[in-house]
Enzyme design. Structure first.
Site, PDB file in Angstrom:
ATOM      1  N   GLU A   4      56.323 110.861  53.942  1.00  0.00           N
ATOM      2  CA  GLU A   4      55.146 111.344  54.784  1.00  0.00           C
ATOM      3  C   GLU A   4      53.890 111.539  54.101  1.00  0.00           C
ATOM      4  O   GLU A   4      53.720 112.849  53.652  1.00  0.00           O
ATOM      5  CB  GLU A   4      55.940 112.545  55.477  1.00  0.00           C
ATOM      6  CG  GLU A   4      57.147 112.369  56.538  1.00  0.00           C
ATOM      7  CD  GLU A   4      57.800 113.393  56.792  1.00  0.00           C
ATOM      8  OE1 GLU A   4      58.920 112.922  57.390  1.00  0.00           O
ATOM      9  OE2 GLU A   4      57.493 114.561  56.900  1.00  0.00           O
TER      10      GLU A   4
ATOM     11  N   HIS B 164      60.130 115.221  52.729  1.00  0.00           N
ATOM     12  CA  HIS B 164      60.334 113.981  53.166  1.00  0.00           C
ATOM     13  C   HIS B 164      59.429 113.015  52.664  1.00  0.00           C
ATOM     14  O   HIS B 164      58.411 112.945  53.247  1.00  0.00           O
ATOM     15  CB  HIS B 164      60.379 113.724  54.614  1.00  0.00           C
ATOM     16  CG  HIS B 164      61.335 114.361  55.608  1.00  0.00           C
ATOM     17  ND1 HIS B 164      61.586 115.003  56.569  1.00  0.00           N
ATOM     18  CD2 HIS B 164      62.960 114.601  54.860  1.00  0.00           C
ATOM     19  CE1 HIS B 164      62.649 115.648  56.891  1.00  0.00           C
ATOM     20  NE2 HIS B 164      63.507 115.408  56.013  1.00  0.00           N
ATOM     21  N   SER B 165      59.918 112.220  51.580  1.00  0.00           N
ATOM     22  CA  SER B 165      59.083 111.670  50.866  1.00  0.00           C
ATOM     23  C   SER B 165      58.075 110.422  51.389  1.00  0.00           C
ATOM     24  O   SER B 165      56.794 110.161  51.084  1.00  0.00           O
ATOM     25  CB  SER B 165      59.842 110.542  49.830  1.00  0.00           C
ATOM     26  OG  SER B 165      61.262 110.353  50.282  1.00  0.00           O
TER      27      SER B 165
ATOM     28  N   HIS C  12      55.355 118.601  57.175  1.00  0.00           N
ATOM     29  CA  HIS C  12      55.776 117.293  57.370  1.00  0.00           C
ATOM     30  C   HIS C  12      54.918 116.450  58.217  1.00  0.00           C
ATOM     31  O   HIS C  12      53.838 117.061  58.539  1.00  0.00           O
ATOM     32  CB  HIS C  12      57.139 117.467  58.257  1.00  0.00           C
ATOM     33  CG  HIS C  12      58.341 117.971  57.534  1.00  0.00           C
ATOM     34  ND1 HIS C  12      59.475 117.389  57.479  1.00  0.00           N
ATOM     35  CD2 HIS C  12      58.581 119.399  57.146  1.00  0.00           C
ATOM     36  CE1 HIS C  12      60.370 118.254  56.842  1.00  0.00           C
ATOM     37  NE2 HIS C  12      59.774 119.435  56.607  1.00  0.00           N
TER      38      HIS C  12
ATOM     39  N   GLU D 279      53.989 119.622  61.746  1.00  0.00           N
ATOM     40  CA  GLU D 279      54.166 118.336  61.661  1.00  0.00           C
ATOM     41  C   GLU D 279      52.743 117.317  61.914  1.00  0.00           C
ATOM     42  O   GLU D 279      52.270 117.686  63.052  1.00  0.00           O
ATOM     43  CB  GLU D 279      54.994 117.689  62.966  1.00  0.00           C
ATOM     44  CG  GLU D 279      56.490 118.154  62.848  1.00  0.00           C
ATOM     45  CD  GLU D 279      57.203 117.293  61.674  1.00  0.00           C
ATOM     46  OE1 GLU D 279      56.698 115.974  61.454  1.00  0.00           O
ATOM     47  OE2 GLU D 279      58.517 117.294  61.613  1.00  0.00           O
TER      48      GLU D 279
ATOM     49  N   ARG E 193      63.110 108.455  53.027  1.00  0.00           N
ATOM     50  CA  ARG E 193      63.039 109.680  53.368  1.00  0.00           C
ATOM     51  C   ARG E 193      63.618 110.610  52.753  1.00  0.00           C
ATOM     52  O   ARG E 193      63.213 111.821  52.405  1.00  0.00           O
ATOM     53  CB  ARG E 193      63.399 109.745  54.969  1.00  0.00           C
ATOM     54  CG  ARG E 193      63.588 110.987  55.635  1.00  0.00           C
ATOM     55  CD  ARG E 193      64.387 111.040  56.861  1.00  0.00           C
ATOM     56  NE  ARG E 193      64.874 112.224  57.302  1.00  0.00           N
ATOM     57  CZ  ARG E 193      64.395 112.918  58.500  1.00  0.00           C
ATOM     58  NH1 ARG E 193      63.189 112.458  58.751  1.00  0.00           N
ATOM     59  NH2 ARG E 193      64.939 113.975  58.831  1.00  0.00           N
TER      60      ARG E 193
ATOM     61  N   ARG F  59      67.875 119.095  56.111  1.00  0.00           N
ATOM     62  CA  ARG F  59      69.271 119.379  56.832  1.00  0.00           C
ATOM     63  C   ARG F  59      70.216 120.133  55.557  1.00  0.00           C
ATOM     64  O   ARG F  59      71.640 120.232  56.075  1.00  0.00           O
ATOM     65  CB  ARG F  59      69.802 118.189  57.223  1.00  0.00           C
ATOM     66  CG  ARG F  59      69.068 117.430  58.139  1.00  0.00           C
ATOM     67  CD  ARG F  59      69.049 118.289  59.301  1.00  0.00           C
ATOM     68  NE  ARG F  59      68.302 117.287  60.890  1.00  0.00           N
ATOM     69  CZ  ARG F  59      67.018 117.139  60.699  1.00  0.00           C
ATOM     70  NH1 ARG F  59      66.113 117.677  59.826  1.00  0.00           N
ATOM     71  NH2 ARG F  59      66.534 116.723  61.806  1.00  0.00           N
TER      72      ARG F  59
END
Lengths: 94, 309
Positions: free
Chosen positions: B72, B69-70, B196, B270, B127, B145
């Protein structure tokens, strides 16, 4: 470049499933252009959402009307981004 | 930077700077580090993976990826720090040395290059990937996803404008397909760690169903010991659990797919923070975040080494 001046990130605390459903209703309103940083999960788990400046009033009224508690996690997204950019440029300049 | 010694790990970097760092690291440690291109992105950027190996042929391996997810940013920045740490600690740290004497480590620092470039050029909070969806004015697919594991089930969106849009079909995103092909061709990856941010969680399968993973007990125990190591440095508090229990239902996720490929030690981190800055974590927290996360990753790698399967 996208400008986030005035955008705020709200931290929403939902007390029950009904309130989660209400927040999900918001999520589905595309014209609000809400950006969920942490999505609706379960009661007690925080929901973080970035709200464009022009929508803040409407979103806060909606939450308050449904008794959903929230705090403001980031008061102005663009100011944090400006700081980040300055720090990166300062390093590159050095 | 003239070398990785003068590279500033305590600030965020552009795609070009990170790719330049990777080339410097390879040049400085040709016996240990090599750079593989596993594909090209939708917009044609190369997708690179660093391989850390002390020899052997198709050894059991550990995969670590950051930045799927870019936005992050602390994850790609941590990935850069991990890369340098591995070269510094091999031969110094007994645990890492024993890991690398028997296993390889693959590290994909920028897993979504198009999205990452877009966060620097146009939209810092982007994202997804940057692929065009026919028939929609909205761009991009959520690369977490898009995997063929519960693909399209509840826990993702079929709306191309949604941040969790799963894409037209599983592995439609070349950034995902490149990893899928790499994992399948390699065939001997034993641990898969996808990183992430934010909210300080250590997660294991499943996300798309409530049924516990067959190795749930071992994964939970390993998560606990990894987090004990993590919090020993700065006291950072994490929660852990299966994706669906710890946060919410998420289908088509990376580690559900890797686990169903037989990679038992499949985890998602995370990273910081719990919600003062979210994705806009100040650069001053990059190094402490990377340092504490490394202790957890090393615990997972040691366990993988000591529990061959």
């Amino acid at each position: 470049k996208e400008d986030f001046a005035g955008h705020q990130v709200l931290r929403i605390s939902v007390a029950n499933e009904a309130q989660i459903q209400k927040v999900m209703e918001l999520e589905n309103l595309e014209h609000l252009q809400l950006d969920f940083w942490r999505g609706p999960a379960r009661p007690g788990s925080p929901i973080d959402v970035r709200v464009p400046f022009t929508r803040i009033q409407a979103v806060k009224v909606f939450l308050e009307a449904h008794g959903i508690k929230y705090t403001t996690m980031i008061k102005d997204v663009q100011s944090l981004l400006d700081e980040e950019q300055e720090q990166m440029f300062a390093f590159q300049a050095r | 930077a003239a070398s990785t010694k003068t590279f500033n790990f305590a600030t965020y970097h552009t795609l070009e700077e990170i790719y330049g760092f990777m080339d410097m690291l390879v040049a400085e440690h040709p016996q240990l580090v090599s750079k593989l291109q596993i594909g090209s992105t939708y917009e044609g950027r190369p997708i690179y993976v660093l391989k850390f190996s002390t020899g052997g042929n198709n050894r059991p391996a550990i995969w670590i990826d950051t930045g799927i997810h870019s936005r992050e940013w602390v994850t790609q920045a941590s990935g850069v720090w991990f890369a340098k740490k591995i070269t510094q600690d091999y031969g110094q740290d007994p645990a890492l040395t024993s890991i690398l004497d028997s296993m390889d480590i693959f590290l994909e620092i920028v897993t979504n290059p198009d999205g990452f470039a877009f966060t620097h050029s146009k939209d810092r909070l982007w994202r997804k990937t940057r692929s065009i969806t026919a028939g929609s004015s909205c761009v991009g697919v959520d690369p977490n996803r898009n995997w063929d594991s519960g693909f399209g089930l509840p826990g993702a969106s079929n709306n191309p404008c949604s941040e969790t849009y799963h894409g037209k079909f599983a592995h439609s995103e070349v950034e995902v397909k490149s990893i899928v092909d790499f994992v399948k061709n390699h065939g001997n990856i034993k641990a898969f760690i996808s990183i992430h941010s934010y909210s300080q969680l250590l997660l294991y399968p499943y996300g798309y169903k409530t049924e516990p993973a067959p190795d749930h007990a071992e994964l939970d125990e390993l998560a606990k010991s990894a987090l004990k190591a993590l919090s020993s440095l700065y006291g950072t508090y994490y929660e852990h659990g299966s994706i669906i229990n710890a946060i919410y239902r998420a289908s088509g996720g990376t580690i559900d797919w890797t686990y169903e490929q037989g990679i038992k030690y499949s985890f998602t981190f995370e990273l910081r923070d719990t919600g003062l800055y979210g994705f806009l974590l100040p650069a001053s927290q990059i190094i402490p975040t990377a340092q504490e996360t490394w202790l957890a990753i090393r615990t997972i790698m040691e366990h993988t080494l000591n529990h061959p399967y």
